[in-house]
Design a protein around this motif. Structure first.
Motif, PDB file in Angstrom:
ATOM      1  N   ASP A 193      -9.484   3.278   5.089  1.00  0.00           N
ATOM      2  CA  ASP A 193      -9.640   4.217   3.977  1.00  0.00           C
ATOM      3  C   ASP A 193      -8.771   5.450   4.177  1.00  0.00           C
ATOM      4  O   ASP A 193      -8.900   6.433   3.454  1.00  0.00           O
ATOM      5  N   LYS A 194      -7.863   5.405   5.160  1.00  0.00           N
ATOM      6  CA  LYS A 194      -7.050   6.571   5.489  1.00  0.00           C
ATOM      7  C   LYS A 194      -5.785   6.621   4.629  1.00  0.00           C
ATOM      8  O   LYS A 194      -5.345   5.609   4.087  1.00  0.00           O
ATOM      9  N   THR A 195      -5.220   7.810   4.535  1.00  0.00           N
ATOM     10  CA  THR A 195      -3.924   7.995   3.880  1.00  0.00           C
ATOM     11  C   THR A 195      -2.992   8.739   4.826  1.00  0.00           C
ATOM     12  O   THR A 195      -3.432   9.508   5.671  1.00  0.00           O
ATOM     13  N   ILE A 198      -4.752  14.406   3.308  1.00  0.00           N
ATOM     14  CA  ILE A 198      -4.229  13.212   3.968  1.00  0.00           C
ATOM     15  C   ILE A 198      -4.629  13.217   5.442  1.00  0.00           C
ATOM     16  O   ILE A 198      -4.798  14.268   6.060  1.00  0.00           O
ATOM     17  N   ASN A 208      -1.206   4.431   1.541  1.00  0.00           N
ATOM     18  CA  ASN A 208      -2.639   4.244   1.333  1.00  0.00           C
ATOM     19  C   ASN A 208      -3.154   3.175   2.281  1.00  0.00           C
ATOM     20  O   ASN A 208      -2.412   2.305   2.742  1.00  0.00           O
ATOM     21  N   ASN A 209      -4.455   3.218   2.571  1.00  0.00           N
ATOM     22  CA  ASN A 209      -5.064   2.262   3.502  1.00  0.00           C
ATOM     23  C   ASN A 209      -4.268   2.183   4.804  1.00  0.00           C
ATOM     24  O   ASN A 209      -3.983   1.117   5.330  1.00  0.00           O
ATOM     25  N   TYR A 210      -3.946   3.377   5.317  1.00  0.00           N
ATOM     26  CA  TYR A 210      -3.063   3.459   6.483  1.00  0.00           C
ATOM     27  C   TYR A 210      -3.837   3.243   7.785  1.00  0.00           C
ATOM     28  O   TYR A 210      -4.932   3.757   7.968  1.00  0.00           O
ATOM     29  N   THR A 223      -3.658   1.816  -7.773  1.00  0.00           N
ATOM     30  CA  THR A 223      -3.535   3.229  -8.139  1.00  0.00           C
ATOM     31  C   THR A 223      -4.469   3.603  -9.286  1.00  0.00           C
ATOM     32  O   THR A 223      -4.229   4.575  -9.985  1.00  0.00           O
ATOM     33  N   LEU A 266       3.998   7.731   0.452  1.00  0.00           N
ATOM     34  CA  LEU A 266       2.550   7.892   0.546  1.00  0.00           C
ATOM     35  C   LEU A 266       1.958   6.553   0.959  1.00  0.00           C
ATOM     36  O   LEU A 266       2.119   5.554   0.255  1.00  0.00           O
ATOM     37  N   THR A 326      -4.055  14.211  -1.612  1.00  0.00           N
ATOM     38  CA  THR A 326      -3.836  13.181  -2.612  1.00  0.00           C
ATOM     39  C   THR A 326      -5.193  12.717  -3.099  1.00  0.00           C
ATOM     40  O   THR A 326      -6.129  12.571  -2.301  1.00  0.00           O
ATOM     41  N   ASP A 358       0.815  -1.213   0.000  1.00  0.00           N
ATOM     42  CA  ASP A 358       0.000   0.000   0.000  1.00  0.00           C
ATOM     43  C   ASP A 358       0.850   1.266   0.000  1.00  0.00           C
ATOM     44  O   ASP A 358       0.310   2.368   0.110  1.00  0.00           O
ATOM     45  N   THR A 359       2.159   1.121  -0.095  1.00  0.00           N
ATOM     46  CA  THR A 359       3.060   2.270   0.026  1.00  0.00           C
ATOM     47  C   THR A 359       3.645   2.654  -1.323  1.00  0.00           C
ATOM     48  O   THR A 359       4.171   1.806  -2.047  1.00  0.00           O
TER      49      THR A 359
END
Length: 882
Positions: free
Chosen positions: A220-222, A171, A205-207, A599, A203, A166, A129-130
């Motif tokens: 659903d966080k970034t 974010i 994603n899905n953090y 992406t 970056l 983003t 996810d990075t």
């Protein structure tokens, strides 16, 4: 469109043709899970067994199939990765003219994957996810601060509010070496961390920082993680700057950092009278959000019944003032005491003093001829703001998280304004003093525990207090609001208290996630006014809202086709003045997502929200808003319900090879009724009354595009936005329909020459606002055009130069203003020296206070304001690097 498609297909064929001719052999296969269901978007690659060099890679399609070409024979390693499954590896022997067909089964994983390189290009690489940016390939080496670097990274933007975005969204977390910094105040980091300190930027994603949530619910966080070079770790780094210019202009600034393995500490101090404002209006609004935003692992549709504190008018002015003095200090820390306890927090102090001078020509619409007035205003403003926040995470084990956060933010704003008004043949003078004190105190506690391999429980509780106290005095040369007296003293007080307790159960069932959520809230509000406009000296209104809710949702977050359905049932009991009403609401949510890759996605969504009138809108008494506007008793009922239906579509595609980014967003908001006002025009003032509007509609669309142009060693960026609103207000008790279109286009071409001597940024900003008022059969048009051309470069590795050019053109209903902003900065920094010297000129063609024009249109008033802006300056500075 058809010709464009043919061109893309033809170009793709030309690109692939050489490979097709040379690659006659393939590894083909299908990837499935333990239930023989296809696994979509799994990464597949073959690497050399000895060197680890990637030979070929791809990802599985919606049927789990893949195909990898190869040219050379030998022994290789085949690797398959997916976020939800364990890594798969096997040795393969490739032979000429022999194809290989495989059937691969992946086992589900409940642990986070190690770094998995999916793509590696000149711009970025993707690992799970990075997305890790290749800073060497994307920067010129002439960037000064973190913000300059971020602006060059595909898929990332810094918006007009100073926030990092983003895919069009801000974010959720900004981190340095994995530790949060300055909460939502991205500007503190982006304008103070030096570019030379950066090792990399990721970056995420899905953090999600708590692995149990990530593994069961996903996210659903970034987040954006800033990685600092090793030579800057474990010691104090940063700068101390001093700058002086003519007319007693000055800047003193210091940013000190200490980044370590266990702790990060940051201190920033800034003193200036050049107009640089560390805390903007948007920052103030963002920092005034509710403590409910800190609740962990809860997606309840929390009530927005409590609104923001009153906003100081002069914060809107930015640099449209004659003088401004700012004193700012901030402290941020993040400390991982042990593997179980992490603490982070910050405290920010901001003092601002400014002087305004405005000449305002207003047209006040009414039946018949509009009233024309000319206001000559001068004002002195003082503003103080502090926010202190502490967040504590305690993880006794890998399945349990206890989180607590507390926030306190007092603020005070004092405004003294004198206004001389020319209206018809009369001249009226008004003197106002407005002293506002606000504070918010809130805290929340979240407890999350994994009770089984695929089950999660969350408990949340919070309390929040808000106090707004507003003292207002008015002295006029005429009777105040048509009264016999010429002086008015007024105190306005708003107190709000909210508390809530709720729980959520989550269970992962194969590829689906089930959530059940339930809770209870109570909200108490009090609004009081003391002035001489009402029959009673003291007037007060109280409301109380209690509501309980239950919601259930089911979602799928992997594969090509993803979705989420949620149904919330809410029972509200609202009371005021001895009356009580019970209101039951159904609030649905639906989302559909086509995830072509990590992406590349398309999302459609719908949700319904509800709100009640805010306590300030329910006044049963008259009070002064300012010298021209008197608020009459409201026509709103405390039990009015404002429902909104929101439809949105979002498309995002980021090509890691080329750095090409395409974003498109569109949303429609509809409401059967909403809050509005009725304005009665008196000769010297307006009477404003809160009431219900029959309709509200907005349509907001935006598109963003980025493309590297290799032949020019440049990047092209385009952002276009359109906002359409259709709503109603009333003028003299007659319905007025207002339709507004706002168009903005911002395009730029940024070079990325590897020669340090010269780089450029050429751009154009255009905005158009058109408003139509049906009651008066009139329309207003406001235009702004700003071309810009900026240069920067390095000479002999000792000198850096920056030249900024912007030409602003303002037009509105026959009025025009032109403003040329020219800035120059020359820096001398010898290799190995800790000292840096610079000469800087800002707005150097306007060394005396220039004037700009601003146009505004709302309700029944169209205003053209000629505003004195801060003058330009030229001076010299010295910086020491720690």
């Amino acid at each position: 469109m058809k010709n464009l498609t043919v061109k893309y297909i033809f170009c793709a064929f030309l690109f692939l043709a050489p490979n097709l001719c040379l690659s006659q052999n393939f590894i083909r296969g299908v990837v499935q899970d333990s239930l023989n269901s296809p696994v979509f978007a799994a990464s597949v690659q073959i690497t050399e067994s000895n060197s680890g060099k990637v030979i070929s890679y791809t990802s599985t399609d919606s049927k789990g199939k893949f195909e990898l070409p190869f040219k050379n024979s030998g022994n290789y390693l085949l690797e398959v990765n997916h976020l939800s499954f364990q890594r798969y590896k096997r040795d393969v022997q490739l032979k000429p003219e022999i194809n290989i067909d495989l059937k691969i089964m992946l086992r589900e994983s409940y642990a986070l994957l190690d770094e998995v390189i999916v793509k590696s290009t000149a711009t970025a690489k993707q690992s799970g996810d990075t997305i890790s940016y290749n800073l060497k390939a994307l920067t010129t080496g002439n960037e000064q601060k973190l913000k300059d670097v971020i602006k060059r990274l595909p898929g990332l933007e810094i918006n007009d509010d100073g926030k990092i975005t983003t895919n069009g969204k801000v974010i959720n977390d900004l981190m340095v070496n994995g530790k949060k910094i300055f909460g939502d105040n991205h500007q503190m980091a982006t304008e103070n961390i030096n570019a030379e300190m950066l090792e990399g930027i990721d970056l995420l994603n899905n953090y999600e920082s708590f692995s149990a949530i990530k593994e069961i619910e996903g996210s659903d966080k970034t987040a954006l993680n800033i990685k600092i070079k090793k030579e800057y770790l474990g010691k104090i780094t940063g700068n101390a700057d001093g700058y002086g210019a003519h007319k007693e202009r000055y800047k003193a600034h210091s940013n000190l950092f200490r980044f370590g393995t266990k702790a990060n500490v940051t201190a920033i101090v800034d003193l200036n009278n050049t107009g640089e404002q560390a805390l903007s209006l948007k920052d103030y609004i963002s920092m005034s959000k509710s403590i409910k935003e800190d609740l962990k692992n809860n997606d309840a549709a929390l009530s927005s019944f409590i609104n923001l504190p009153s906003i100081p008018d002069f914060l809107v002015q930015n640099n449209n003032v004659e003088t401004k003095r700012s004193e700012f200090a901030s402290f941020d820390f993040a400390y991982n005491a042990t593997s179980k306890i992490a603490v982070n927090g910050f405290s920010i102090f901001d003092f601002t003093k400014s002087n305004e001078k405005i000449l305002s020509n207003k047209s006040i619409f009414r039946l018949g001829q509009p009233i024309t007035t000319t206001d000559s205003q001068s004002a002195i403003n003082h503003f103080f703001f502090n926010q202190t926040k502490v967040n504590i995470d305690y993880k006794p084990n890998q399945n349990t998280l206890l989180n607590y956060s507390i926030i306190f933010d007092p603020s005070e704003a004092e405004r003294g304004r004198n206004t001389n008004t020319e209206m018809i043949s009369d001249s009226i003078s008004n003197s106002e003093i407005n002293d506002r004190f606000n504070y918010t105190l809130g805290h929340q506690l979240s407890y999350i525990i994994r009770i089984a391999k695929n089950k999660l429980l969350s408990f949340n509780a919070f309390q929040e207090f808000k106090q707004q106290d507003d003292d207002y005095t008015l002295q006029s040369s005429e009777g105040v609001y048509g009264q016999s007296f010429t002086n008015l003293s007024q105190n306005k007080n708003i107190f709000k208290f909210e508390t809530g307790l709720f729980a959520k159960y989550t269970q992962k069932i194969k590829n689906h996630i089930l959530r059940l959520n339930s809770g209870f809230f109570t909200i108490n509000n009090r609004f009081s006014i003391e002035n001489s406009l009402n029959n009673s000296f003291a007037n007060q209104i109280k409301t109380n809202l209690d509501y309980s809710f239950f919601d259930a949702s089911i979602m799928r977050k992997i594969g090509l086709f993803q979705y989420r359905f949620k149904a919330e049932f809410r029972n509200s009991i609202i009371s005021s003045g001895g009356e009580r009403k019970e209101i039951f609401q159904f609030l649905p949510t639906a989302q559909f997502k086509m995830a072509f890759s990590q992406t590349h996605n398309l999302t459609l969504s719908y949700n319904r929200t509800l709100d009640f009138p805010k306590i300030e809108q329910l006044n049963e008494f008259s009070y002064a808003s300012d010298f021209r506007n008197l608020v009459l008793p409201s026509q709103l009922s405390y039990s009015e319900v404002f429902n909104q239906d929101i439809f949105s579509v979002n498309y995002f595609k980021f090509d890691l090879y080329s750095g090409t980014v395409l974003m498109a967003n569109s949303s429609i908001t509809e409401a059967d009724q909403s809050f509005t006002t009725n304005t009665n025009n008196r000769l010297y003032f307006n009477e404003i009354q809160n009431m219900i509007s029959p309709k509200y509609f907005t349509w907001n669309s935006s598109i963003g595009f980025e493309q590297r142009i290799s032949s020019l060693n440049s990047k092209f960026k385009l952002n276009a936005n359109h906002i359409y609103s259709d709503n109603y207000n009333h003028i003299n008790n007659l319905q007025n329909r207002s339709k507004t279109n706002i168009y903005t286009i911002k395009g730029s071409l940024n070079s990325n020459f590897k020669s340090p001597l010269f780089n450029y940024e050429a751009g154009l900003f255009y905005s158009l606002q058109k408003s139509i008022y049906t009651l008066f059969n009139s329309d207003n048009e406001i235009k702004r055009l700003t071309p810009l051309l900026n240069f920067n470069g390095r000479i002999d590795n000792k000198f850096r130069y920056y030249i900024n050019n912007a030409y602003e053109i303002f037009k509105a209903n026959g009025s025009k203003r032109y403003f040329y902003d020219l800035g120059v900065k020359l820096i001398y920094n010898k290799d190995g020296s800790k000292f840096k010297y610079w000469m800087e000129g800002v707005n150097i063609l306007n060394m005396n206070n220039p004037e700009i024009i601003e146009i505004s249109s709302n309700n029944n008033t169209f205003s053209v304001d000629v505003i004195s802006r801060l003058s330009g300056y030229v001076g010299f500075g010295l910086s020491y690097q720690f």
